[in-house]
Design an enzyme around this catalytic site. Structure first.
Site, PDB file in Angstrom:
ATOM      1  N   PHE A 274     -22.495  41.037  12.276  1.00  0.00           N
ATOM      2  CA  PHE A 274     -21.249  40.314  12.492  1.00  0.00           C
ATOM      3  C   PHE A 274     -20.268  41.111  13.330  1.00  0.00           C
ATOM      4  O   PHE A 274     -20.136  42.329  13.159  1.00  0.00           O
ATOM      5  CB  PHE A 274     -20.567  40.003  11.144  1.00  0.00           C
ATOM      6  CG  PHE A 274     -21.358  39.114  10.240  1.00  0.00           C
ATOM      7  CD1 PHE A 274     -21.238  37.741  10.305  1.00  0.00           C
ATOM      8  CD2 PHE A 274     -22.238  39.661   9.314  1.00  0.00           C
ATOM      9  CE1 PHE A 274     -21.976  36.917   9.463  1.00  0.00           C
ATOM     10  CE2 PHE A 274     -22.980  38.851   8.465  1.00  0.00           C
ATOM     11  CZ  PHE A 274     -22.843  37.477   8.543  1.00  0.00           C
ATOM     12  N   ASP A 275     -19.584  40.422  14.216  1.00  0.00           N
ATOM     13  CA  ASP A 275     -18.356  40.951  14.803  1.00  0.00           C
ATOM     14  C   ASP A 275     -17.274  40.807  13.730  1.00  0.00           C
ATOM     15  O   ASP A 275     -17.430  40.007  12.807  1.00  0.00           O
ATOM     16  CB  ASP A 275     -18.017  40.136  16.052  1.00  0.00           C
ATOM     17  CG  ASP A 275     -16.664  40.494  16.628  1.00  0.00           C
ATOM     18  OD1 ASP A 275     -16.355  41.690  16.713  1.00  0.00           O
ATOM     19  OD2 ASP A 275     -15.897  39.572  16.954  1.00  0.00           O
ATOM     20  N   LYS A 276     -16.180  41.568  13.824  1.00  0.00           N
ATOM     21  CA  LYS A 276     -15.131  41.470  12.806  1.00  0.00           C
ATOM     22  C   LYS A 276     -14.056  40.450  13.177  1.00  0.00           C
ATOM     23  O   LYS A 276     -13.928  39.405  12.556  1.00  0.00           O
ATOM     24  CB  LYS A 276     -14.484  42.834  12.539  1.00  0.00           C
ATOM     25  CG  LYS A 276     -13.424  42.788  11.416  1.00  0.00           C
ATOM     26  CD  LYS A 276     -12.841  44.148  11.131  1.00  0.00           C
ATOM     27  CE  LYS A 276     -11.775  44.539  12.124  1.00  0.00           C
ATOM     28  NZ  LYS A 276     -10.511  43.763  11.992  1.00  0.00           N
ATOM     29  N   THR A 277     -13.298  40.760  14.236  1.00  0.00           N
ATOM     30  CA  THR A 277     -12.135  39.939  14.569  1.00  0.00           C
ATOM     31  C   THR A 277     -12.547  38.553  15.044  1.00  0.00           C
ATOM     32  O   THR A 277     -13.310  38.407  15.991  1.00  0.00           O
ATOM     33  CB  THR A 277     -11.283  40.624  15.652  1.00  0.00           C
ATOM     34  OG1 THR A 277     -10.939  41.933  15.211  1.00  0.00           O
ATOM     35  CG2 THR A 277     -10.010  39.829  15.922  1.00  0.00           C
ATOM     36  N   VAL A 474     -23.749  37.241  14.874  1.00  0.00           N
ATOM     37  CA  VAL A 474     -22.716  36.219  14.708  1.00  0.00           C
ATOM     38  C   VAL A 474     -21.432  36.739  15.323  1.00  0.00           C
ATOM     39  O   VAL A 474     -20.871  37.734  14.856  1.00  0.00           O
ATOM     40  CB  VAL A 474     -22.500  35.872  13.221  1.00  0.00           C
ATOM     41  CG1 VAL A 474     -21.567  34.670  13.083  1.00  0.00           C
ATOM     42  CG2 VAL A 474     -23.822  35.602  12.524  1.00  0.00           C
TER      43      VAL A 474
END
Length: 582
Positions: A274-277, A474
């Site tokens: 996953f990316d965070k922001t 994602v």
């Protein structure tokens, strides 16, 4: 008897035409098996069998066509929702109804209550609630006001809007969704390709088997019956029905899956990255801490406002909103701006160099931070905030803490995914390690890699693939497009942006983790359904041959069982239309 003769002729002709057309293309088809069987039965006087066989075969083909049509209803309903006209506003303010083909970019359009939004556009005047179910799958109306974007095919439930056309025709998000789902439903899964290849070899084997049986037994009726029972009809239709129905279910629930091969790969995923922001977090950032390190700060604040207003980054929007509340204006024009990937922005205002970015940016520029300020930055990070540092002419002027709320449904969704078979969750982010770890701890993520540039994220994804993991990435579909493209499965959390639709394998139209869970569950259910249909088909053919040689299955009864198996796999495939993750 004459009725059965007539039925054999009327029913047999279209089957034989299809068999002939297949032979011209050097394909030995199912129709050829049935044609030979019908002709043979006809000439040995088995008119009842030949009549019943042709009827059952054509009835099975009819059921297949109706099934495919039914499973494609999600696409047909989308096409029917496409707007055909628009109200074009002229220079005098009068609105005239025109065909949608005549609408061009930058045209001003009027949208009335109850009507469809004709194009993707920007709201210029008015406000109202728009039903975006055709785009996101969510029927709950969304409020739109001046400056908001609206999408073609959505419906204005109440209010009146004037919009500026930004994308028209096939270029609209709605048009691309239709195109994407149509292409996906036409694409074949790995299993479907295998079955098609298998049937090419299987059909000639049945022909040879029937011929050998006749040579050894001299029983023409038995040989003809083998041809009828050996038709792999259920095998050929079972997998495509599951594939098309699964993709249709996804489209109905705001999950766009780009074809059968994506289904296969998604079913094998064991690691989600996953990316965070904007992915694990809402992307709706807000300034929580603002420390000024200079007394005369008005000019520096104006510089900051001028630069950040030109950026679409979530952190920039949060800073602009904060400065707007303090009535900070931007009277100074920005002379030049350079985006430093993964670090921030370098700009020139009033001949002064302004840097806005993270700690890495200051290290690269060999700028030092006082010990007292370092402690303040550490305290802000420990609270789970992202850090933005602002320097003017080489001097640190502002330390800004920006927080981004974690998606409320994310933790529960990750728990579901883990129960469904995902073994490992990884977060890759450009944010600092402390902030990233705080988010990961709350969500139960296994591994965190922080302070990464987009190129670094690509390297991390490649490392995971090299160690044998099947990886789904994602992200938001824009900054993370290289990682999305590299991963085994790229998933875009975004409301149908161009880059998301083009680079990803799966698009989650509402940017919702519930959609992510549905997508993973749907692919697993679809692949399992395909395997069920293959098993049912092979078991039916096996039992029919056992019954034939045991003496209790004949041509007509065997064909009935054969067609019943086709109907059974069709109904089994259609169960996917109602699939929802429990």
């Amino acid at each position: 008897m004459w009725a059965m003769i007539l039925a054999s002729i009327v029913g047999g002709i279209p089957i034989m035409i299809q068999a002939y057309q297949a032979l011209r293309n050097k394909v030995i088809s199912i129709e050829l098996l049935v044609s030979i069987a019908v002709i043979g039965a006809f000439f040995i006087g088995e008119y009842y069998e030949s009549g019943i066989v042709t009827f059952l075969f054509l009835f099975g083909a009819y059921l297949e066509r109706r099934t495919i049509e039914k499973t494609r209803k999600s696409v047909k309903s989308l096409v029917e929702m496409a707007p055909t006209t628009a109200l074009l506003v002229d220079e005098s303010g009068e609105a005239e109804e025109v065909d949608i083909e005549f609408v061009e970019k930058e045209d001003r359009l009027l949208v009335k209550t109850g009507s469809k939004v004709p194009v993707d556009g920007l709201v210029l005047v008015g406000e109202g609630f728009v039903d975006e179910a055709t785009i996101t799958g969510e029927s709950f109306p969304v409020k739109k006001k001046v400056g908001d974007h609206v999408f073609a095919g959505t419906i204005l439930n109440n209010g009146t809007l004037q919009i500026e056309a930004q994308r028209v025709g096939e270029d609209t998000t709605f048009g691309k969704i239709i195109e994407l789902v149509e292409e996906a439903q036409d694409s074949k899964s790995v299993m479907e390709k295998f079955i098609n290849k298998f049937s090419k070899y299987y059909t000639p084997v049945v022909l040879i088997f029937a011929l050998v049986t006749y040579l050894f037994t001299q029983d023409i009726r038995l040989a003809i019956t083998i041809l009828v029972l050996g038709c792999p009809g259920a095998l050929v239709i079972g997998v495509p029905v599951s594939n098309v129905t699964g993709i249709g279910n996804g489209a109905k629930h705001g999950v766009l899956i780009k074809g059968g091969e994506v289904m296969d790969r998604m079913n094998q995923v064991d690691t989600m990255v996953f990316d965070k922001t904007g992915t694990l977090t809402q992307g709706t950032t807000a300034v929580t801490t603002f420390i000024s390190l200079e007394e005369e700060e008005e000019k520096s604040l104006a510089y900051l406002m001028a630069i950040e207003k030109e950026s679409d980054h979530p952190l920039a929007k949060a800073i602009v909103a904060y400065l707007g509340e303090k009535n900070i204006r931007n009277p100074y024009p920005v002379q030049s701006t350079t985006v430093l990937e993964g670090r921030g922005i370098q700009a020139i205002v009033q001949e002064e160099e302004v840097l806005i970015g993270n700690e890495r940016l200051l290290k690269e520029q060999a700028l030092t931070i006082a010990p007292k300020t370092q402690k303040e930055i550490q305290a802000i990070k420990e609270q789970g905030n992202s850090i933005v540092l602002v320097t003017v002419s080489g001097e640190l002027r502002f330390v800004i803490g920006v927080s981004d709320e974690i998606r409320p449904e994310a933790k529960k969704a990750l728990m579901k995914l883990r129960k469904m078979g995902i073994k490992r969750f990884v977060m890759l982010t450009g944010d600092n390690q402390i902030t990233a770890q705080a988010v990961a701890t709350q969500l139960g993520i296994d591994e965190v890699k922080a302070e990464l540039l987009p190129a670094d994220k690509v390297k991390e994804v490649q490392k995971l693939k090299d160690t044998g993991h099947i990886v789904a990435f994602v992200g938001d579909g824009i900054n993370d497009s290289p990682s999305i493209a590299l991963a085994d499965i790229g998933i875009a959390m975004g409301s149908g942006t161009d880059v998301a639709v083009e680079t990803s394998d799966i698009v989650l139209m509402r940017s919702s983790f519930d959609e992510l869970v549905h997508a993973f569950g749907l692919t697993r259910a679809t692949i399992f359904n395909m395997r069920q249909n293959i098993g049912i088909s092979l078991a039916t053919v096996g039992l029919l041959f056992v019954g034939l040689f045991a003496g209790f299955i004949y041509m007509a009864s065997g064909m009935f069982v054969h067609e019943a198996s086709i109907l059974f796999v069709i109904l089994n495939g259609l169960r996917l239309m109602k699939f929802r993750v429990k």
